[in-house]
Design an enzyme around this catalytic site. Structure first.
Site, PDB file in Angstrom:
ATOM      1  N   HIS A 196      39.191  32.023 -31.416  1.00  0.00           N
ATOM      2  CA  HIS A 196      40.579  31.663 -31.104  1.00  0.00           C
ATOM      3  C   HIS A 196      40.805  30.190 -31.442  1.00  0.00           C
ATOM      4  O   HIS A 196      40.286  29.303 -30.770  1.00  0.00           O
ATOM      5  CB  HIS A 196      40.858  31.929 -29.628  1.00  0.00           C
ATOM      6  CG  HIS A 196      42.303  31.852 -29.252  1.00  0.00           C
ATOM      7  ND1 HIS A 196      43.283  31.367 -30.101  1.00  0.00           N
ATOM      8  CD2 HIS A 196      42.945  32.194 -28.099  1.00  0.00           C
ATOM      9  CE1 HIS A 196      44.452  31.421 -29.485  1.00  0.00           C
ATOM     10  NE2 HIS A 196      44.261  31.923 -28.267  1.00  0.00           N
ATOM     11  N   GLU A 233      49.512  43.288 -24.707  1.00  0.00           N
ATOM     12  CA  GLU A 233      50.041  43.266 -26.073  1.00  0.00           C
ATOM     13  C   GLU A 233      50.146  44.691 -26.611  1.00  0.00           C
ATOM     14  O   GLU A 233      51.107  45.042 -27.303  1.00  0.00           O
ATOM     15  CB  GLU A 233      49.162  42.412 -26.988  1.00  0.00           C
ATOM     16  CG  GLU A 233      49.796  42.178 -28.357  1.00  0.00           C
ATOM     17  CD  GLU A 233      49.041  41.206 -29.236  1.00  0.00           C
ATOM     18  OE1 GLU A 233      49.597  40.810 -30.275  1.00  0.00           O
ATOM     19  OE2 GLU A 233      47.887  40.842 -28.905  1.00  0.00           O
ATOM     20  N   LYS A 284      40.863  37.374 -34.769  1.00  0.00           N
ATOM     21  CA  LYS A 284      40.111  36.487 -33.870  1.00  0.00           C
ATOM     22  C   LYS A 284      38.703  37.052 -33.619  1.00  0.00           C
ATOM     23  O   LYS A 284      37.822  36.330 -33.149  1.00  0.00           O
ATOM     24  CB  LYS A 284      40.846  36.306 -32.544  1.00  0.00           C
ATOM     25  CG  LYS A 284      42.106  35.442 -32.638  1.00  0.00           C
ATOM     26  CD  LYS A 284      42.755  35.262 -31.282  1.00  0.00           C
ATOM     27  CE  LYS A 284      44.013  34.394 -31.361  1.00  0.00           C
ATOM     28  NZ  LYS A 284      45.150  35.078 -31.973  1.00  0.00           N
ATOM     29  N   CYS A 305      48.912  28.281 -27.573  1.00  0.00           N
ATOM     30  CA  CYS A 305      48.364  29.131 -28.630  1.00  0.00           C
ATOM     31  C   CYS A 305      49.427  29.688 -29.569  1.00  0.00           C
ATOM     32  O   CYS A 305      49.103  30.366 -30.539  1.00  0.00           O
ATOM     33  CB  CYS A 305      47.556  30.268 -28.014  1.00  0.00           C
ATOM     34  SG  CYS A 305      46.278  29.656 -26.906  1.00  0.00           S
ATOM     35  N   PHE A 328      49.689  30.041 -23.398  1.00  0.00           N
ATOM     36  CA  PHE A 328      49.801  29.566 -22.019  1.00  0.00           C
ATOM     37  C   PHE A 328      51.191  28.938 -21.824  1.00  0.00           C
ATOM     38  O   PHE A 328      51.724  28.283 -22.725  1.00  0.00           O
ATOM     39  CB  PHE A 328      48.746  28.487 -21.735  1.00  0.00           C
ATOM     40  CG  PHE A 328      47.369  29.009 -21.444  1.00  0.00           C
ATOM     41  CD1 PHE A 328      47.060  30.353 -21.532  1.00  0.00           C
ATOM     42  CD2 PHE A 328      46.352  28.139 -21.069  1.00  0.00           C
ATOM     43  CE1 PHE A 328      45.782  30.828 -21.242  1.00  0.00           C
ATOM     44  CE2 PHE A 328      45.071  28.591 -20.788  1.00  0.00           C
ATOM     45  CZ  PHE A 328      44.786  29.935 -20.878  1.00  0.00           C
ATOM     46  N   HIS A 382      47.911  39.089 -31.612  1.00  0.00           N
ATOM     47  CA  HIS A 382      47.349  37.895 -30.969  1.00  0.00           C
ATOM     48  C   HIS A 382      45.916  38.222 -30.554  1.00  0.00           C
ATOM     49  O   HIS A 382      45.020  37.414 -30.762  1.00  0.00           O
ATOM     50  CB  HIS A 382      48.204  37.497 -29.766  1.00  0.00           C
ATOM     51  CG  HIS A 382      47.816  36.190 -29.163  1.00  0.00           C
ATOM     52  ND1 HIS A 382      47.744  35.024 -29.898  1.00  0.00           N
ATOM     53  CD2 HIS A 382      47.467  35.850 -27.889  1.00  0.00           C
ATOM     54  CE1 HIS A 382      47.377  34.030 -29.111  1.00  0.00           C
ATOM     55  NE2 HIS A 382      47.188  34.506 -27.882  1.00  0.00           N
TER      56      HIS A 382
END
Length: 411
Positions: free
Chosen positions: A340, A314, A335, A164, A399, A303
């Site tokens: 996403h 975050e 998002k 991502c 990831f 994010h």
């Protein structure tokens, strides 16, 4: 030694809330959601029923139909976005400049749809029925490769595959190419088309996606009732250019890119490091790279995936980096509107970040209803905010423990 200054001179996008960058921006600041029923696969097979799909995209508007059939959907998105970005930048790649124009477009998964279709053909009918274009359609670098072929850009041609964070890493890596003098112009960003049986199955098995059946509230970053991300698709492309090149041709300038940070968690394949330790280091690195003090930053495009751990960690990382200033920072997760976009997320979010600087409008986090005591910053809830933005940042966390941060400032 002084660093080459790099600016953004063009943007192009194909997203669930707009098939061009201008529509995308206007819908983002209007709080329009691109999340709806899951239609690209048979939803009855899965525990999820919503996704953020690109509707009414016609690749033949941008390329020959025969050529389009040799590209996976993610590559079609990238080509379309790149051509729109070049047009927005009023840039024609001539033979004179082609060797100094590079392409760096990331993808987290690549041609998953192609892989799935061709594997089925192989299983049912044998190897002879597998397309000779199978490999060049599937591999993640083919967005970059096809954009180079179609536009004639002959400089460095590369692709970051960092889950991502792919789009953000690609933009940061392209920025460094220009900064070190290896190109004058870079076509950069990310593209993804992951809404396929296998990708949906994988994310469902990992329990990473929202099982909320209401499209209007399924993606709710930082909200106490969040339960996972919503899969999206699309592409975002930026034209990065040395300031010298941009000024020489009288290009319009959206913003200047000044900082890039990239770190690894060295912790877990899917979970972020505790308290967002790796993300915090990426943010600090990006600020240091740009010579920016934390209190100078006014906006952070987070994010913000709408997952339990990402949003919590975050938020903790932002407090670690910004201290008390974290509470004065406008933080939004777009998002909430786009879903996403995986490897394309950082790229479309970079476009929104530079537009926030240029237009003085901060896009909102929609669907924010129930505050989470562990997520207690200013998430620009539900409505865009008119505010002068001189310095803004964008985070992407992937990831594998990939963390990437970009810093932009007003030119």
């Amino acid at each position: 030694m002084s660093k080459t200054r790099v600016v953004v001179t063009g943007v192009g996008a194909v997203t669930p809330i707009g098939l061009d960058a201008e529509t995308f921006w206007n819908n983002a600041i209007s709080g329009v959601s691109g999340i709806g029923p899951l239609t690209r696969v048979d939803a009855s097979k899965f525990p999820i029923s919503v996704s953020a799909e690109v509707k009414d995209f016609d690749p033949s508007v941008f390329m020959d139909k025969k050529e389009a059939r040799k590209m996976d959907r993610f590559t079609q998105f990238a080509v379309a976005s790149s051509l729109m970005a070049l047009k927005d930048a009023s840039l024609e790649i001539t033979e004179d400049i082609a060797p100094r124009v590079g392409v760096w477009i990331g993808s987290g998964i690549g041609g998953m749809e192609t892989y799935q279709e061709q594997f089925r053909a192989f299983e049912q009918k044998g190897y002879r029925r597998v397309s000779p274009f199978f490999v060049p359609m599937m591999i993640p670098d083919m967005a970059s490769g096809q954009v180079s072929i179609i536009t004639g850009a002959k400089g460095i041609n590369s692709c970051s595959v960092t889950a991502c964070a792919s789009g953000t890493n690609s933009i940061g890596d392209a920025f460094k190419v220009i900064q070190r003098g290896d190109a004058d112009i870079m076509i950069t960003g990310g593209a993804e088309a992951p809404i396929t049986d296998m990708a949906v199955a994988g994310f469902c098995s990992a329990k990473a996606v929202s099982t909320n059946e209401d499209p209007q509230t399924a993606s709710r970053p930082f909200d106490a009732n969040r339960d996972g991300f919503v899969m999206g698709e699309g592409a975002g492309i930026l034209i990065l250019e040395s300031l010298e090149s941009a000024l020489a041709r009288g290009a319009k300038i959206y913003a200047e890119i000044v900082g890039y940070g990239a770190t690894g968690d060295a912790y877990h394949v899917t979970a972020p490091a505790p308290e967002g330790e790796g993300g915090a280091r990426a943010m600090k690195q990006a600020l240091n790279d740009g010579g920016i003090q934390p209190e100078e930053v006014q906006y952070m495009n987070a994010h913000g995936t709408s997952t339990l751990y990402n949003d919590k960690f975050e938020t903790m990382a932002l407090k670690k980096v910004f201290g008390e200033h974290a509470y004065k920072l406008a933080v939004s997760s777009t998002k909430s509107m786009t879903g996403h976009l995986l490897g394309a997320a950082g790229a479309v979010e970079a476009i929104l970040t530079v537009r926030a600087i240029k237009d003085g409008i901060i896009p909102p986090t929609i669907n924010y209803e129930t505050p989470d005591p562990e997520c207690d910053l200013d998430y620009v809830p539900n409505e865009a905010r008119k505010q002068e933005v001189n310095v803004a940042m964008s985070n992407s966390l992937g990831f594998g423990g990939h963390n990437a941060t970009l810093v932009f400032k007003k030119y």
